[in-house]
Design a protein around this motif. Sequence first.
Motif, PDB file in Angstrom:
ATOM      1  N   GLU A 123       0.839  -1.206   0.000  1.00 35.01           N
ATOM      2  CA  GLU A 123       0.000   0.000   0.000  1.00 35.01           C
ATOM      3  C   GLU A 123       0.875   1.257   0.000  1.00 35.01           C
ATOM      4  OE1 GLU A 123      -1.184   0.932   4.586  1.00 35.01           O
ATOM      5  OE2 GLU A 123      -2.164  -0.841   3.697  1.00 35.01           O
ATOM      6  N   VAL A 125       2.080   4.712   1.429  1.00 37.94           N
ATOM      7  CA  VAL A 125       2.153   5.281   2.776  1.00 37.94           C
ATOM      8  C   VAL A 125       2.791   6.666   2.711  1.00 37.94           C
ATOM      9  CG1 VAL A 125       2.194   3.107   4.076  1.00 37.94           C
ATOM     10  CG2 VAL A 125       4.321   4.008   3.147  1.00 37.94           C
ATOM     11  N   THR A 127       2.842   8.570   5.969  1.00 40.03           N
ATOM     12  CA  THR A 127       3.169   8.917   7.355  1.00 40.03           C
ATOM     13  C   THR A 127       3.837   7.717   8.029  1.00 40.03           C
ATOM     14  OG1 THR A 127       1.086   8.104   8.315  1.00 40.03           O
ATOM     15  CG2 THR A 127       1.120  10.387   7.478  1.00 40.03           C
ATOM     16  N   GLU A 129       3.099   6.574  10.871  1.00 39.91           N
ATOM     17  CA  GLU A 129       2.026   5.790  11.484  1.00 39.91           C
ATOM     18  C   GLU A 129       1.490   4.734  10.502  1.00 39.91           C
ATOM     19  OE1 GLU A 129      -2.255   6.463  13.788  1.00 39.91           O
ATOM     20  OE2 GLU A 129      -1.356   8.094  12.644  1.00 39.91           O
ATOM     21  N   GLN A 130       1.286   5.117   9.248  1.00 39.93           N
ATOM     22  CA  GLN A 130       0.829   4.167   8.221  1.00 39.93           C
ATOM     23  C   GLN A 130       1.888   3.101   7.964  1.00 39.93           C
ATOM     24  OE1 GLN A 130       0.141   7.055   5.098  1.00 39.93           O
ATOM     25  NE2 GLN A 130      -2.087   6.935   5.344  1.00 39.93           N
ATOM     26  N   SER A 133       1.995   0.675  10.952  1.00 38.78           N
ATOM     27  CA  SER A 133       0.765  -0.119  10.976  1.00 38.78           C
ATOM     28  C   SER A 133       0.836  -1.258   9.959  1.00 38.78           C
ATOM     29  CB  SER A 133      -0.443   0.768  10.680  1.00 38.78           C
ATOM     30  OG  SER A 133      -1.615  -0.010  10.580  1.00 38.78           O
ATOM     31  N   PHE A 134       1.278  -0.948   8.729  1.00 37.58           N
ATOM     32  CA  PHE A 134       1.390  -1.977   7.699  1.00 37.58           C
ATOM     33  C   PHE A 134       2.445  -3.004   8.093  1.00 37.58           C
ATOM     34  CE2 PHE A 134       3.362  -3.838   3.968  1.00 37.58           C
ATOM     35  CZ  PHE A 134       2.261  -4.250   3.223  1.00 37.58           C
TER      36      PHE A 134
END
Length: 278
Positions: A123, A125, A127, A129-130, A133-134
Amino acid sequence: MFKGRKLLIATKHKKERVLAPVLQEALGVECIIAEGFDTDTLGTFTGETERLADPVTTVRTKCLKAMELYDCDLGIASEGSFGPHPTYFFLHADEEILILIDKKNKLEILVRELSTETNFGGEEVSTEEQLVSFAKRVKFPAHGLILRRQENCYVNIVKGITDWTQLKDTFYQLLEKYKTAYIETDMRAMYNPTRMEVIRKAGLKLAEKVNCKCSACGTPGFSITEARPGLPCEGCRFPTQSVLSYIYKCQKCGLSKEEKYPHKKFVEDPMYCNMCNP
Protein backbone atom coordinates in the motif's frame (compact mmCIF):
# COMPACT_ATOMS: atom_id res chain seq x y z
CA MET A 1 15.12 -44.98 -8.96
CA PHE A 2 16.45 -41.97 -7.00
CA LYS A 3 18.42 -43.41 -4.07
CA GLY A 4 22.02 -42.23 -3.96
CA ARG A 5 21.65 -39.80 -6.86
CA LYS A 6 22.43 -36.07 -6.77
CA LEU A 7 19.32 -33.85 -6.88
CA LEU A 8 19.91 -30.27 -8.02
CA ILE A 9 17.72 -27.62 -6.38
CA ALA A 10 17.37 -24.61 -8.70
CA THR A 11 17.09 -21.70 -6.26
CA LYS A 12 18.90 -18.51 -5.23
CA HIS A 13 16.45 -17.75 -2.42
CA LYS A 14 17.39 -20.47 0.11
CA LYS A 15 14.50 -22.84 -0.62
CA GLU A 16 16.86 -25.74 0.05
CA ARG A 17 16.38 -25.01 3.76
CA VAL A 18 12.94 -26.64 3.64
CA LEU A 19 13.17 -28.80 0.50
CA ALA A 20 16.45 -30.63 1.07
CA PRO A 21 15.54 -32.28 4.41
CA VAL A 22 12.19 -33.49 3.06
CA LEU A 23 13.53 -34.85 -0.23
CA GLN A 24 16.71 -36.41 1.15
CA GLU A 25 14.71 -38.37 3.69
CA ALA A 26 11.87 -39.37 1.33
CA LEU A 27 13.86 -40.13 -1.84
CA GLY A 28 17.32 -41.01 -0.55
CA VAL A 29 18.96 -38.35 -2.74
CA GLU A 30 21.89 -36.03 -2.05
CA CYS A 31 20.73 -32.44 -2.59
CA ILE A 32 23.05 -29.90 -4.22
CA ILE A 33 22.31 -26.21 -4.83
CA ALA A 34 22.45 -24.31 -8.12
CA GLU A 35 24.09 -21.28 -6.48
CA GLY A 36 25.41 -19.86 -9.75
CA PHE A 37 22.06 -19.87 -11.53
CA ASP A 38 20.18 -16.54 -11.42
CA THR A 39 16.49 -17.50 -11.27
CA ASP A 40 15.56 -13.79 -11.39
CA THR A 41 16.28 -13.80 -15.13
CA LEU A 42 12.92 -15.57 -15.54
CA GLY A 43 11.00 -12.92 -13.60
CA THR A 44 10.95 -11.00 -10.32
CA PHE A 45 8.12 -10.31 -7.90
CA THR A 46 8.89 -6.59 -7.96
CA GLY A 47 8.45 -6.37 -11.73
CA GLU A 48 11.88 -5.21 -12.98
CA THR A 49 12.04 -8.46 -14.93
CA GLU A 50 8.64 -9.55 -16.20
CA ARG A 51 7.67 -13.22 -16.07
CA LEU A 52 6.79 -13.78 -19.72
CA ALA A 53 5.48 -17.36 -19.51
CA ASP A 54 2.84 -19.03 -17.34
CA PRO A 55 4.01 -20.45 -13.97
CA VAL A 56 4.22 -24.08 -15.15
CA THR A 57 6.31 -23.20 -18.21
CA THR A 58 8.48 -20.92 -16.08
CA VAL A 59 9.19 -23.54 -13.41
CA ARG A 60 10.00 -26.16 -16.06
CA THR A 61 12.35 -23.76 -17.85
CA LYS A 62 14.00 -22.84 -14.54
CA CYS A 63 14.64 -26.48 -13.69
CA LEU A 64 15.96 -27.44 -17.15
CA LYS A 65 18.26 -24.41 -17.43
CA ALA A 66 19.81 -25.13 -14.03
CA MET A 67 20.24 -28.82 -14.87
CA GLU A 68 21.97 -27.91 -18.12
CA LEU A 69 24.26 -25.42 -16.39
CA TYR A 70 25.34 -27.98 -13.79
CA ASP A 71 25.24 -31.01 -16.12
CA CYS A 72 22.86 -32.79 -13.76
CA ASP A 73 20.18 -35.32 -14.83
CA LEU A 74 17.93 -34.92 -11.77
CA GLY A 75 16.59 -31.53 -10.74
CA ILE A 76 13.85 -29.71 -8.90
CA ALA A 77 12.53 -26.13 -9.04
CA SER A 78 9.63 -24.15 -7.64
CA GLU A 79 7.65 -21.10 -8.71
CA GLY A 80 5.29 -19.02 -6.59
CA SER A 81 2.31 -16.88 -7.62
CA PHE A 82 0.38 -14.47 -5.41
CA GLY A 83 -3.02 -12.84 -5.81
CA PRO A 84 -6.74 -13.42 -5.20
CA HIS A 85 -7.78 -16.97 -4.27
CA PRO A 86 -9.38 -18.64 -7.33
CA THR A 87 -12.54 -19.46 -5.34
CA TYR A 88 -12.60 -17.04 -2.40
CA PHE A 89 -11.76 -13.82 -4.24
CA PHE A 90 -11.71 -11.71 -1.07
CA LEU A 91 -8.70 -13.69 0.23
CA HIS A 92 -5.08 -13.52 -0.89
CA ALA A 93 -3.49 -16.84 -1.85
CA ASP A 94 -0.04 -18.29 -2.43
CA GLU A 95 0.22 -21.00 -5.09
CA GLU A 96 3.51 -22.87 -5.14
CA ILE A 97 4.31 -25.11 -8.11
CA LEU A 98 7.08 -27.67 -7.62
CA ILE A 99 8.54 -29.76 -10.44
CA LEU A 100 10.94 -32.70 -10.41
CA ILE A 101 12.60 -33.63 -13.71
CA ASP A 102 14.50 -36.88 -14.19
CA LYS A 103 16.23 -36.86 -17.61
CA LYS A 104 17.73 -40.31 -17.05
CA ASN A 105 14.30 -41.94 -16.75
CA LYS A 106 12.39 -39.41 -18.92
CA LEU A 107 10.13 -38.50 -16.01
CA GLU A 108 8.47 -35.27 -14.91
CA ILE A 109 6.46 -34.95 -11.69
CA LEU A 110 4.64 -31.74 -10.80
CA VAL A 111 2.59 -30.69 -7.76
CA ARG A 112 0.72 -27.56 -6.70
CA GLU A 113 0.13 -26.26 -3.18
CA LEU A 114 -2.50 -23.54 -2.81
CA SER A 115 -2.66 -21.74 0.54
CA THR A 116 -4.40 -18.73 2.04
CA GLU A 117 -1.58 -18.58 4.59
CA THR A 118 0.23 -15.56 3.16
CA ASN A 119 1.08 -12.03 4.24
CA PHE A 120 1.13 -10.81 0.62
CA GLY A 121 0.19 -7.14 0.30
CA GLY A 122 1.25 -3.58 -0.36
CA GLU A 123 0.00 0.00 0.00
CA GLU A 124 0.97 3.62 -0.43
CA VAL A 125 2.15 5.28 2.78
CA SER A 126 2.82 8.93 3.54
CA THR A 127 3.17 8.92 7.36
CA GLU A 128 5.24 6.91 9.82
CA GLU A 129 2.03 5.79 11.48
CA GLN A 130 0.83 4.17 8.22
CA LEU A 131 4.26 2.64 7.70
CA VAL A 132 4.38 1.06 11.16
CA SER A 133 0.77 -0.12 10.98
CA PHE A 134 1.39 -1.98 7.70
CA ALA A 135 4.69 -3.43 8.90
CA LYS A 136 3.15 -4.86 12.07
CA ARG A 137 0.19 -6.26 10.12
CA VAL A 138 2.45 -8.29 7.80
CA LYS A 139 4.63 -9.71 10.61
CA PHE A 140 7.68 -7.44 10.23
CA PRO A 141 10.56 -7.80 11.09
CA ALA A 142 10.28 -11.62 10.98
CA HIS A 143 9.11 -11.09 7.38
CA GLY A 144 11.05 -8.78 5.06
CA LEU A 145 9.69 -5.64 3.39
CA ILE A 146 10.29 -3.64 0.22
CA LEU A 147 10.08 0.13 -0.26
CA ARG A 148 9.93 2.07 -3.51
CA ARG A 149 8.69 5.40 -4.85
CA GLN A 150 5.34 4.05 -6.07
CA GLU A 151 3.73 0.73 -6.93
CA ASN A 152 4.70 0.51 -10.59
CA CYS A 153 8.09 2.19 -10.34
CA TYR A 154 10.94 -0.19 -11.18
CA VAL A 155 13.97 1.89 -10.19
CA ASN A 156 15.55 2.54 -6.78
CA ILE A 157 13.73 -0.37 -5.14
CA VAL A 158 15.03 -1.26 -1.68
CA LYS A 159 14.47 -4.95 -0.95
CA GLY A 160 15.14 -7.25 1.97
CA ILE A 161 14.43 -4.72 4.75
CA THR A 162 14.44 -6.59 8.07
CA ASP A 163 14.96 -4.00 10.80
CA TRP A 164 13.07 -0.92 11.96
CA THR A 165 15.97 1.50 11.57
CA GLN A 166 16.49 0.67 7.90
CA LEU A 167 12.75 0.70 7.27
CA LYS A 168 12.23 4.17 8.73
CA ASP A 169 15.42 5.64 7.25
CA THR A 170 14.51 4.41 3.75
CA PHE A 171 10.94 5.64 4.15
CA TYR A 172 12.01 9.17 5.13
CA GLN A 173 14.49 9.32 2.25
CA LEU A 174 11.68 8.50 -0.18
CA LEU A 175 9.29 10.87 1.58
CA GLU A 176 11.76 13.75 1.38
CA LYS A 177 12.36 13.18 -2.32
CA TYR A 178 8.94 12.11 -3.59
CA LYS A 179 6.47 13.06 -0.79
CA THR A 180 5.15 9.48 -0.67
CA ALA A 181 6.32 5.85 -0.75
CA TYR A 182 5.00 2.40 -1.52
CA ILE A 183 5.56 -0.43 0.96
CA GLU A 184 5.07 -4.10 0.15
CA THR A 185 5.90 -7.55 1.43
CA ASP A 186 9.10 -9.17 0.20
CA MET A 187 7.85 -12.46 -1.23
CA ARG A 188 11.28 -13.97 -1.86
CA ALA A 189 11.43 -17.20 0.13
CA MET A 190 14.37 -16.35 2.39
CA TYR A 191 12.59 -13.17 3.54
CA ASN A 192 9.18 -14.78 4.01
CA PRO A 193 8.85 -17.61 6.57
CA THR A 194 5.13 -17.97 5.84
CA ARG A 195 5.82 -18.65 2.17
CA MET A 196 8.71 -20.96 3.08
CA GLU A 197 6.26 -23.13 5.03
CA VAL A 198 3.98 -23.42 1.98
CA ILE A 199 7.02 -24.48 -0.09
CA ARG A 200 7.81 -27.12 2.54
CA LYS A 201 4.27 -28.48 2.26
CA ALA A 202 4.66 -28.60 -1.52
CA GLY A 203 7.85 -30.62 -0.97
CA LEU A 204 5.97 -33.10 1.22
CA LYS A 205 3.26 -33.39 -1.43
CA LEU A 206 5.90 -34.04 -4.10
CA ALA A 207 7.58 -36.70 -1.99
CA GLU A 208 4.23 -38.41 -1.47
CA LYS A 209 3.49 -38.29 -5.21
CA VAL A 210 6.92 -39.66 -6.13
CA ASN A 211 6.48 -42.56 -3.73
CA CYS A 212 3.10 -43.44 -5.28
CA LYS A 213 4.19 -46.00 -7.90
CA CYS A 214 2.41 -47.57 -10.84
CA SER A 215 1.29 -51.14 -10.00
CA ALA A 216 2.13 -52.28 -13.54
CA CYS A 217 5.60 -50.84 -14.22
CA GLY A 218 6.68 -49.38 -10.87
CA THR A 219 7.20 -45.85 -12.25
CA PRO A 220 6.93 -43.10 -9.58
CA GLY A 221 4.26 -40.41 -9.87
CA PHE A 222 1.14 -42.56 -10.36
CA SER A 223 -1.27 -39.77 -9.56
CA ILE A 224 -4.54 -37.98 -10.20
CA THR A 225 -4.86 -36.62 -13.74
CA GLU A 226 -8.61 -35.95 -13.75
CA ALA A 227 -11.44 -35.31 -11.29
CA ARG A 228 -14.80 -36.49 -12.63
CA PRO A 229 -17.97 -34.80 -11.36
CA GLY A 230 -21.33 -36.54 -10.93
CA LEU A 231 -21.83 -37.29 -7.23
CA PRO A 232 -25.63 -37.88 -6.99
CA CYS A 233 -27.88 -35.52 -5.05
CA GLU A 234 -29.26 -37.01 -1.85
CA GLY A 235 -32.69 -35.60 -2.67
CA CYS A 236 -33.35 -36.13 -6.38
CA ARG A 237 -30.38 -38.39 -7.29
CA PHE A 238 -29.50 -36.01 -10.13
CA PRO A 239 -25.70 -35.86 -10.82
CA THR A 240 -24.09 -32.79 -9.26
CA GLN A 241 -20.80 -31.04 -10.02
CA SER A 242 -19.20 -32.55 -6.91
CA VAL A 243 -16.43 -35.12 -7.41
CA LEU A 244 -17.64 -38.66 -8.09
CA SER A 245 -14.24 -40.15 -8.88
CA TYR A 246 -10.55 -39.50 -9.46
CA ILE A 247 -8.65 -40.88 -12.44
CA TYR A 248 -5.07 -41.96 -11.79
CA LYS A 249 -2.68 -42.48 -14.72
CA CYS A 250 0.91 -43.61 -15.21
CA GLN A 251 2.87 -41.26 -17.47
CA LYS A 252 5.18 -44.15 -18.49
CA CYS A 253 3.01 -47.15 -19.41
CA GLY A 254 -0.38 -45.43 -19.57
CA LEU A 255 -2.10 -47.59 -16.94
CA SER A 256 -5.32 -45.87 -15.82
CA LYS A 257 -7.34 -46.46 -12.66
CA GLU A 258 -10.59 -44.91 -11.41
CA GLU A 259 -11.17 -44.36 -7.70
CA LYS A 260 -14.86 -43.74 -6.94
CA TYR A 261 -16.03 -41.73 -3.93
CA PRO A 262 -12.49 -40.54 -3.03
CA HIS A 263 -13.83 -38.40 -0.16
CA LYS A 264 -15.85 -41.32 1.28
CA LYS A 265 -18.95 -39.36 0.40
CA PHE A 266 -21.69 -41.18 -1.55
CA VAL A 267 -24.33 -38.44 -1.96
CA GLU A 268 -24.27 -34.63 -2.10
CA ASP A 269 -26.31 -32.17 -0.05
CA PRO A 270 -29.29 -30.86 -2.14
CA MET A 271 -28.07 -27.29 -1.57
CA TYR A 272 -25.26 -28.01 -4.07
CA CYS A 273 -27.63 -29.56 -6.63
CA ASN A 274 -28.58 -27.55 -9.75
CA MET A 275 -31.99 -29.27 -9.86
CA CYS A 276 -32.96 -28.85 -6.19
CA ASN A 277 -31.26 -25.47 -5.76
CA PRO A 278 -30.98 -23.84 -9.22
